[in-house]
Design a protein around this motif. Structure first.
Motif, PDB file in Angstrom:
ATOM      1  N   UNK A 106      33.376  49.611  29.437  1.00 27.56           N
ATOM      2  CA  UNK A 106      32.642  50.643  30.162  1.00 27.56           C
ATOM      3  C   UNK A 106      32.158  51.676  29.132  1.00 27.56           C
ATOM      4  N   UNK A 164      39.090  37.445  47.682  1.00 28.32           N
ATOM      5  CA  UNK A 164      39.377  37.772  46.276  1.00 28.32           C
ATOM      6  C   UNK A 164      40.861  38.094  46.038  1.00 28.32           C
ATOM      7  N   UNK A 165      41.677  37.992  47.074  1.00 26.19           N
ATOM      8  CA  UNK A 165      43.111  38.165  46.879  1.00 26.19           C
ATOM      9  C   UNK A 165      43.817  36.878  47.265  1.00 26.19           C
ATOM     10  N   UNK A 187      43.169  52.581  29.967  1.00 29.29           N
ATOM     11  CA  UNK A 187      42.803  52.582  31.385  1.00 29.29           C
ATOM     12  C   UNK A 187      42.971  53.976  31.964  1.00 29.29           C
ATOM     13  N   UNK A 203      41.407  53.649  39.070  1.00 32.97           N
ATOM     14  CA  UNK A 203      42.675  53.898  38.382  1.00 32.97           C
ATOM     15  C   UNK A 203      42.876  55.397  38.290  1.00 32.97           C
ATOM     16  N   UNK A 248      35.951  43.284  49.081  1.00 29.76           N
ATOM     17  CA  UNK A 248      37.090  44.013  48.548  1.00 29.76           C
ATOM     18  C   UNK A 248      38.141  43.065  47.994  1.00 29.76           C
ATOM     19  N   UNK A 249      38.578  43.313  46.775  1.00 33.70           N
ATOM     20  CA  UNK A 249      39.632  42.492  46.203  1.00 33.70           C
ATOM     21  C   UNK A 249      39.984  42.955  44.829  1.00 33.70           C
ATOM     22  N   UNK A 250      41.109  42.438  44.319  1.00 26.83           N
ATOM     23  CA  UNK A 250      41.536  42.862  42.990  1.00 26.83           C
ATOM     24  C   UNK A 250      40.947  41.972  41.927  1.00 26.83           C
ATOM     25  N   UNK A 299      45.195  42.453  28.276  1.00 29.02           N
ATOM     26  CA  UNK A 299      45.299  43.402  29.390  1.00 29.02           C
ATOM     27  C   UNK A 299      43.971  43.580  30.124  1.00 29.02           C
ATOM     28  N   UNK A 300      43.964  43.205  31.400  1.00 30.67           N
ATOM     29  CA  UNK A 300      42.720  43.151  32.169  1.00 30.67           C
ATOM     30  C   UNK A 300      42.051  44.500  32.370  1.00 30.67           C
ATOM     31  N   UNK A 301      42.823  45.508  32.753  1.00 29.57           N
ATOM     32  CA  UNK A 301      42.156  46.766  33.087  1.00 29.57           C
ATOM     33  C   UNK A 301      41.948  47.666  31.877  1.00 29.57           C
ATOM     34  N   UNK A 302      42.770  47.539  30.857  1.00 28.18           N
ATOM     35  CA  UNK A 302      42.434  48.183  29.576  1.00 28.18           C
ATOM     36  C   UNK A 302      41.078  47.646  29.113  1.00 28.18           C
ATOM     37  N   UNK A 312      45.260  39.979  37.466  1.00 29.18           N
ATOM     38  CA  UNK A 312      46.660  40.257  37.770  1.00 29.18           C
ATOM     39  C   UNK A 312      47.232  39.432  38.921  1.00 29.18           C
ATOM     40  N   UNK A 313      46.409  38.599  39.532  1.00 26.32           N
ATOM     41  CA  UNK A 313      46.937  37.732  40.574  1.00 26.32           C
ATOM     42  C   UNK A 313      47.607  36.525  39.909  1.00 26.32           C
ATOM     43  N   UNK A 332      35.135  38.658  36.412  1.00 30.93           N
ATOM     44  CA  UNK A 332      34.640  39.260  37.662  1.00 30.93           C
ATOM     45  C   UNK A 332      34.769  40.789  37.634  1.00 30.93           C
ATOM     46  N   UNK A 333      35.554  41.318  36.694  1.00 31.07           N
ATOM     47  CA  UNK A 333      35.727  42.766  36.589  1.00 31.07           C
ATOM     48  C   UNK A 333      35.415  43.288  35.179  1.00 31.07           C
ATOM     49  N   UNK A 369      49.737  51.397  33.059  1.00 31.77           N
ATOM     50  CA  UNK A 369      48.473  51.675  32.380  1.00 31.77           C
ATOM     51  C   UNK A 369      47.352  50.783  32.887  1.00 31.77           C
ATOM     52  N   UNK A 370      47.716  49.685  33.452  1.00 29.92           N
ATOM     53  CA  UNK A 370      46.672  48.727  33.795  1.00 29.92           C
ATOM     54  C   UNK A 370      46.477  48.557  35.294  1.00 29.92           C
ATOM     55  N   UNK A 412      38.742  46.514  30.953  1.00 30.87           N
ATOM     56  CA  UNK A 412      37.658  47.050  31.785  1.00 30.87           C
ATOM     57  C   UNK A 412      37.034  48.269  31.100  1.00 30.87           C
ATOM     58  N   UNK A 413      37.864  49.030  30.418  1.00 34.84           N
ATOM     59  CA  UNK A 413      37.375  50.226  29.715  1.00 34.84           C
ATOM     60  C   UNK A 413      36.889  49.876  28.301  1.00 34.84           C
ATOM     61  N   UNK A 464      38.959  37.280  33.285  1.00 25.69           N
ATOM     62  CA  UNK A 464      38.790  38.318  34.313  1.00 25.69           C
ATOM     63  C   UNK A 464      37.345  38.819  34.329  1.00 25.69           C
ATOM     64  N   UNK A 524      32.880  46.647  41.592  1.00 26.47           N
ATOM     65  CA  UNK A 524      33.335  45.289  41.896  1.00 26.47           C
ATOM     66  C   UNK A 524      32.244  44.532  42.643  1.00 26.47           C
ATOM     67  N   UNK A 525      32.075  43.264  42.316  1.00 27.67           N
ATOM     68  CA  UNK A 525      31.116  42.467  43.069  1.00 27.67           C
ATOM     69  C   UNK A 525      31.713  42.011  44.392  1.00 27.67           C
TER      70      UNK A 525
END
Lengths: 371, 80
Positions: A258, A3-4, A144, B66, B78-80, A194-197, A222-223, A251-252, B20-21, A199-200, A249, B74-75
């Protein structure tokens, strides 16, 4: 690493870049804004922009929480930090953000007890270890980060940690995006969301962008390949005449976010009528403050703060950079009077800031050569 | 794709702590007590993480963290 590695594969990157090339109309210039500072950082760290055709331009948005903190808020923090008996805690980069009379780091050098923490929970831990001191956490960040502050405040209240409080400068992402879209000097074709914002908050809050402004938005990871794929998705929407929110995104990011986090945010915070953003001015309902139920933990009520609006330095063009009107290297003081070691503007402070990202990853020299 | 080296004065992590992210993938090492669970990041560093925002954070599960709070499960690996 699973996943990376597959999201950093160079051959896949070249294949996606070829797909991007196939989707652009020759003679048309595309401007796509990456909202989040994390995306800006990845784009320059991995050279994602080097894989794009010349007519696809990435514009850096207001998504770095350090970059949007106005000088007056820094002054408020310093005023509290200077109070006798106070331990003032904040994230690392916040310490270097210049206020009107210096930074928190300079206040620390002058004797204030300012400490860097990695999370609000660390600040609460310091409060428990120092029951005879007032411990204040300088809360910054978008949705986030806000749940982390909210959960810490809930914990402080439940455990009766009376010497802990928070100066809240959390902001929300939708109002500044709307303000940017209303800006007459900005023309954008789409957004990397924004991916992680998300997420929330989920992807749903961004639906106003296609609905009201006719622009596509793709929530992205973010990759490097996440970002390239999101550009493909934006360009494909434009080519097909679609305007939608899409979730690269997935997958997350759940489309609705949330729900537990949103519930906690609603309990601990409420919207301020107005909040000042560096470079963008006052934006309605864009900042958070502690709700009445948590007012006892509000440092702005516990301590006297100046609460004064301070104009940005005249030489600094962070505002234009944050709106994507100019590139960082087009600022008059970029790389000369303003560097990561001696920042004038906040965009040069955090590594997520557009100016620092340009400077740190070699864009400074390259762009100057082009000029 | 190889990341460009960061200068010595720059943030050398994947993301600045103030971003923030930021989202750091971690694995849950110990069951949550009082809403806090012991987790490890990709480098093996351990962290005490608030897991109350997740429906479940089973030992061995992967979470996205975070500022010491798990914001998503996460499914897979481990990964981002």
């Amino acid at each position: 690493m699973k996943f990376v590695d597959e999201f950093r594969d160079a051959s896949l990157g070249r294949a996606v870049a070829a797909e991007i090339l196939s989707l652009v109309e020759p003679g048309r210039h595309y401007k796509v804004m990456e909202v989040c500072g994390g995306h800006t950082h990845s784009i320059y760290k991995y050279g994602v922009d080097d894989l794009l055709p010349a007519n696809v331009e990435l514009v850096h948005g207001p998504g770095c929480p350090v970059c949007v903190i106005p000088m007056g808020r820094v002054d408020d923090g310093i005023a509290i930090a200077r109070q006798p008996g106070v331990i003032f805690t904040c994230f690392g980069d916040m310490m270097r953000v210049p206020g009107s009379e210096g930074s928190l780091l300079e206040a620390k050098a002058a004797g204030a007890d300012v400490r860097m923490v990695y999370s609000p929970l660390d600040a609460l831990r310091i409060a428990k270890q120092n029951p005879d001191r007032e411990v204040v956490f300088f809360a910054i960040g978008f949705e986030t980060t806000a749940p982390s502050t909210a959960l810490t405040l809930k914990r402080a209240k439940a455990e009766g940690v009376a010497n802990f409080s928070c100066i809240c400068s959390h902001v929300t992402i939708v109002p500044p995006l709307r303000a940017l879209l209303e800006s007459p000097d900005l023309r954008l074709d789409g957004f990397i969301g924004p991916g992680h914002v998300a997420t929330v908050v989920g992807a749903r809050p961004f639906e106003f962008i296609p609905a009201d402004y006719g622009k596509p938005l793709v929530v992205a990871g973010f990759e490097p390949l996440d970002i390239l794929q999101s550009i493909v998705m934006i360009l494909r929407q434009l080519a097909e005449g679609r305007r939608e929110v899409e979730n690269q995104y997935a997958r997350v990011v759940p489309y609705d976010g949330n729900l537990r986090a949103l519930e906690v945010l609603g309990e601990v915070f409420e919207l301020r009528p107005h909040f000042e953003w560096r470079g963008l001015g006052f934006i309605s309902h864009s900042g958070l403050r502690l709700s009445e139920a948590y007012a006892e933990l509000d440092a702005e009520l516990r301590f006297e703060v100046p609460g004064v609006r301070v104009a940005d330095p005249k030489a600094c063009q962070c505002g234009e950079v944050l709106k994507g009107v100019i590139k960082p290297w087009e600022c008059k003081v970029f790389g000369t009077a303003c560097t990561p070691e001696r920042p004038i503007g906040t965009c040069m402070v955090s590594s997520e800031g557009a100016c620092a990202a340009y400077y740190n990853f070699g864009r400074f020299a390259r762009e100057r050569e082009v000029v | 794709m190889t990341p460009s080296p960061a200068p010595s004065y720059a943030c050398t992590g994947e993301h600045c702590i103030t971003c923030s992210d930021e989202g750091v993938p971690m694995i849950v090492l110990g069951a949550a007590r009082g809403g806090l669970a012991l987790c490890a990041d990709q480098e093996g560093r351990t962290h005490t993480v608030e897991t109350t925002l997740l429906e479940a954070a089973p030992v061995g599960g992967r979470v996205l963290v975070h500022a010491d709070v798990a914001i998503a499960a996460l499914p897979g690996e481990l990964g981002r």
